[in-house]
Design an enzyme around this catalytic site. Structure first.
Site, PDB file in Angstrom:
ATOM      1  CG  HIS A 225      -1.955   1.115   1.219  1.00 39.82           C
ATOM      2  ND1 HIS A 225      -1.624   2.388   1.891  1.00 39.82           N
ATOM      3  CD2 HIS A 225      -3.303   0.944   1.203  1.00 39.82           C
ATOM      4  CE1 HIS A 225      -2.626   2.983   1.826  1.00 39.82           C
ATOM      5  NE2 HIS A 225      -3.749   2.163   1.628  1.00 39.82           N
TER       6      HIS A 225
ATOM      7  CG  ASP B 201       0.134  -2.518   6.173  1.00 34.47           C
ATOM      8  OD1 ASP B 201      -0.538  -2.733   7.104  1.00 34.47           O
ATOM      9  OD2 ASP B 201       0.284  -1.824   5.111  1.00 34.47           O
TER      10      ASP B 201
ATOM     11  CD  GLN C 157      -7.194  -4.426   3.792  1.00 32.43           C
ATOM     12  OE1 GLN C 157      -8.039  -5.092   4.219  1.00 32.43           O
ATOM     13  NE2 GLN C 157      -7.048  -3.041   3.689  1.00 32.43           N
TER      14      GLN C 157
ATOM     15  CB  CYS D  31      -3.593   3.237  -1.491  1.00 29.11           C
ATOM     16  SG  CYS D  31      -4.730   4.629  -1.364  1.00 29.11           S
TER      17      CYS D  31
ATOM     18  CE  LYS E 274      -7.518   0.188   6.261  1.00 30.72           C
ATOM     19  NZ  LYS E 274      -8.267   0.356   4.972  1.00 30.72           N
TER      20      LYS E 274
HETATM   21  N1  PMP Z   1      -1.986  -1.067   4.521  1.00 28.03           N
HETATM   22  C1  PMP Z   1      -2.842  -1.722   4.018  1.00 28.03           C
HETATM   23  C2  PMP Z   1      -2.349  -3.029   3.112  1.00 28.03           C
HETATM   24  C3  PMP Z   1      -4.306  -0.968   3.674  1.00 28.03           C
HETATM   25  O1  PMP Z   1      -5.065  -1.672   3.054  1.00 28.03           O
HETATM   26  C4  PMP Z   1      -4.492   0.372   4.328  1.00 28.03           C
HETATM   27  C5  PMP Z   1      -5.825   0.931   3.868  1.00 28.03           C
HETATM   28  N2  PMP Z   1      -6.517   0.735   2.729  1.00 28.03           N
HETATM   29  C6  PMP Z   1      -3.398   1.047   4.789  1.00 28.03           C
HETATM   30  C7  PMP Z   1      -2.050   0.583   4.964  1.00 28.03           C
HETATM   31  C8  PMP Z   1      -3.762   2.499   5.490  1.00 28.03           C
HETATM   32  O2  PMP Z   1      -4.716   2.277   6.464  1.00 28.03           O
HETATM   33  P1  PMP Z   1      -5.195   3.712   7.053  1.00 28.03           P
HETATM   34  O3  PMP Z   1      -5.572   4.519   5.895  1.00 28.03           O
HETATM   35  O4  PMP Z   1      -6.241   3.170   8.059  1.00 28.03           O
HETATM   36  O5  PMP Z   1      -4.092   4.342   7.813  1.00 28.03           O
END
Ligand code: PMP
Length: 404
Positions: A122, A199, A202, A363, A225
């Protein structure tokens, strides 16, 4: 027994209609809906407890502090961390990764040092490091992926050299759904004396995570999430690592003593928590984690695995279907394109049928470049989705396919 009817009743929003159709919410990878217990706990705290936390002598401040610190203990238990000193509250995964990138960068990185990330990251786990790259002249090394969307582990091992300082990888891809073999990857990194940041944005909503068993050095996730509120997330860090890192932001809470000449910093985890924390959200997060724990992370995982496999099987039968991410280790995320139908058109038309999916690059632009596409449609599942909802999605896709 997985009581899906009862679970769905816990989420009032699932009962609503969109354009006269029952809502089919398949955008859980972006954010999840909130069970009643989370919203009620937060409302109750605002109505009856609200006061700023820490250092308040009055009743309400002490009560709010108790709730906030109990929430930290709930997170500790949920991740099986050794101590609440290892649980830092942040605004989410993004802030957690930035915190490590910035402080680890300041403390340990110099020109030509290397950070290993992967092709499926991401943006938050790419750009955070690029900011340090600009400050410190470090290099990013990228683990490639296979056609199915698995990390190439042999290539991963070849990336290590004496300049490698940290591995920062996602547990589960938000585009491909691939569940990476992080335990094995952490063993490899540690054999080279290199710490690992995971990270977990997910993974935490879909499977049990035990940071001691994984032996990761840092682990980041977002409350929103995992059925909790927005605005709160977690950075787990091994105490010996957090101790070595400098503060991230300056302000109240993170100090012991301040003078114009010299400031000493607070102990862990407060050293990293400058300013008033979102103590209402931490209460909400604790209730969300208790909620999923009461259902059982193993039960949620098994239920969602069945749903994912059902969806993948049905999706594969659609004419001109292109599925992105077909790993044998896949979880709850289904990215696709059908023929030449633009992902935005597909998403907009599905919306008209009451089906909420996400479209675009998710993203993960570097991954899109690799796949040679601009974006996908993404259906991402949560603990309250059903096979009937998958059927509605499939019918919707078929209807739209025939229109084009
Ligand atoms: N890492 C991953 C794999 C994600 O899917 C996301 C959110 N789409 C993020 C980081 C960022 O999370 P947040 O916007 O809640 O900080």
């Amino acid at each position: 027994m997985y009581d899906i009817k009862k679970i769905r009743e816990d989420f009032p929003i699932l009962g609503r209609e969109i354009y006269g159709k029952p809502l089919v919410y398949l955008d859980n990878g972006a954010t999840t809906q909130k069970p009643r217990c989370v919203v009620e706990a937060m409302t109750e705290e605002y109505y009856n407890v609200n006061a700023n936390v820490h250092r308040g002598v009055h009743f309400l401040s002490q009560k709010a502090t108790e709730l906030h610190e109990n929430a930290r203990e709930t997170v500790r238990r949920f991740l099986n961390a050794r101590s609440t000193n290892e649980i830092v509250f942040t605004r989410g995964t993004t802030e957690s990764i930035n915190l490590v990138a910035s402080t680890f960068g300041d403390a340990f990185l110099k020109e030509n040092d290397e950070i290993i990330i992967s092709q499926m990251e991401h943006h938050s786990n790419i750009v955070s490091w690029q900011l340090i790259q600009a400050r410190r002249g470090i290099r990013l090394r990228v683990i490639p992926i296979t056609d199915e969307g698995d990390l190439c582990l042999d290539k991963y091992e070849q990336l290590f050299n004496p300049n490698t300082r940290l591995v920062s990888i996602t547990h589960v891809s938000n585009v491909l759904g691939t569940v990476n073999p992080i335990k094995q990857m952490i063993v490899t990194a540690h054999a080279h004396g290199v710490p690992v940041l995971i990270d977990g944005a997910q993974s935490v909503p879909h499977m049990a995570v035990d940071v001691c068993d994984l032996d990761c050095d840092f682990f980041a996730f977002s409350g929103h999430k995992v059925y909790g509120p927005t605005g709160v997330g977690v950075l787990y860090g091994k105490e010996n690592w957090l101790d070595k890192l400098p503060p991230y932001m300056g302000g109240g809470e993170m100090i012991k003593n301040v003078s114009f000449e010299h400031t000493t910093f607070n102990e862990l985890p407060y050293k990293f928590e400058a300013g008033t924390p979102d103590y209402i959200a931490t209460t909400g997060l604790a209730h969300a984690l208790d909620y999923v724990t009461s259902i059982g992370m193993e039960n949620i995982h098994a239920y969602e695995q069945e749903l994912t496999q059902y969806a993948m099987k049905r999706m594969a039968k659609i004419e001109n279907m292109r599925l992105f991410g077909t790993s044998a280790n896949k979880d709850a995320v289904i990215s696709f394109l059908v023929g030449n139908i633009h992902h935005l058109d597909m998403g907009t038309l599905l919306d008209r049928l009451g089906i909420a999916v996400r479209t675009g690059h998710h993203c993960a632009e570097p991954l899109m470049h690799l796949l040679g596409i601009e974006g996908t449609v993404r259906a991402s599942l949560g603990l309250y989705n059903t096979k009937e909802e998958i059927d509605i999605l499939i019918d919707g896709i078929e209807r739209i396919r025939k229109m084009f």
